[in-house]
Motif scaffolding. Structure first.
Motif, PDB file in Angstrom:
ATOM      1  N   SER A  56       0.831  -1.210   0.000  1.00 40.78           N
ATOM      2  CA  SER A  56       0.000   0.000   0.000  1.00 40.78           C
ATOM      3  C   SER A  56       0.866   1.261   0.000  1.00 40.78           C
ATOM      4  O   SER A  56       0.587   2.210  -0.740  1.00 40.78           O
ATOM      5  N   GLU A  57       1.905   1.267   0.823  1.00 40.50           N
ATOM      6  CA  GLU A  57       2.831   2.405   0.836  1.00 40.50           C
ATOM      7  C   GLU A  57       3.515   2.551  -0.521  1.00 40.50           C
ATOM      8  O   GLU A  57       3.690   3.664  -1.015  1.00 40.50           O
ATOM      9  N   GLU A  60       1.120   3.995  -3.203  1.00 47.44           N
ATOM     10  CA  GLU A  60       0.915   5.421  -3.000  1.00 47.44           C
ATOM     11  C   GLU A  60       2.176   6.231  -3.313  1.00 47.44           C
ATOM     12  O   GLU A  60       2.110   7.295  -3.917  1.00 47.44           O
ATOM     13  N   GLU A  91       0.533  -8.021   3.723  1.00 45.64           N
ATOM     14  CA  GLU A  91       0.600  -6.719   4.376  1.00 45.64           C
ATOM     15  C   GLU A  91       0.100  -6.865   5.801  1.00 45.64           C
ATOM     16  O   GLU A  91      -1.079  -7.098   6.038  1.00 45.64           O
TER      17      GLU A  91
END
Length: 122
Positions: A56-57, A60, A91
């Motif tokens: 997710s990081e 983004e 995750e």
């Protein structure tokens, strides 16, 4: 979770402090065989930067790097398991993430083997 000040095991592999069976490397990515394989073909595709702890990081912060990881996974699957593969990003600790340096698992079968759908949750 491990202390983020310590280099991850993957950073140590990139630095050649820890040996690995490397199957691909360029300026931004390294890929190697998992030492605890969960399928006949089990490769890890890892960005050389440890800036991102999870997918997710990464999505983004650097979607182009995420796309490069996916493209590399496909290329490796073509080479190592006939193009069919499962791509997994864990995750969080409760889903099995043990190294908090984003990485993709490429799982595949060798000729004559298959990966059963029910193996997804195991």
């Amino acid at each position: 979770m491990p202390d983020s000040a310590e280099p991850s095991i993957f950073t140590r592999i990139v630095a050649r402090e820890i040996p690995a069976d490397i199957v691909f490397e360029n300026d931004t990515i390294i890929a190697f065989r998992d030492i605890n394989p969960q399928a006949p073909v089990h490769l890890l595709v890892v960005p050389k930067t440890e800036e991102y702890r999870n997918v997710s990081e990464l999505a983004e912060g650097d979607p182009a790097l995420l796309a490069e990881i996916v493209a590399t996974a496909k290329r490796l699957a073509d080479e190592h398991c006939g193009g069919d593969f499962r791509l997994i990003f864990n995750e969080g600790e409760t889903t099995g993430q043990t190294v908090f340096h984003v990485h993709a698992h490429v799982l595949g079968a060798t000729q004559g083997d298959t990966l059963a759908e029910e193996s997804l949750g195991q």
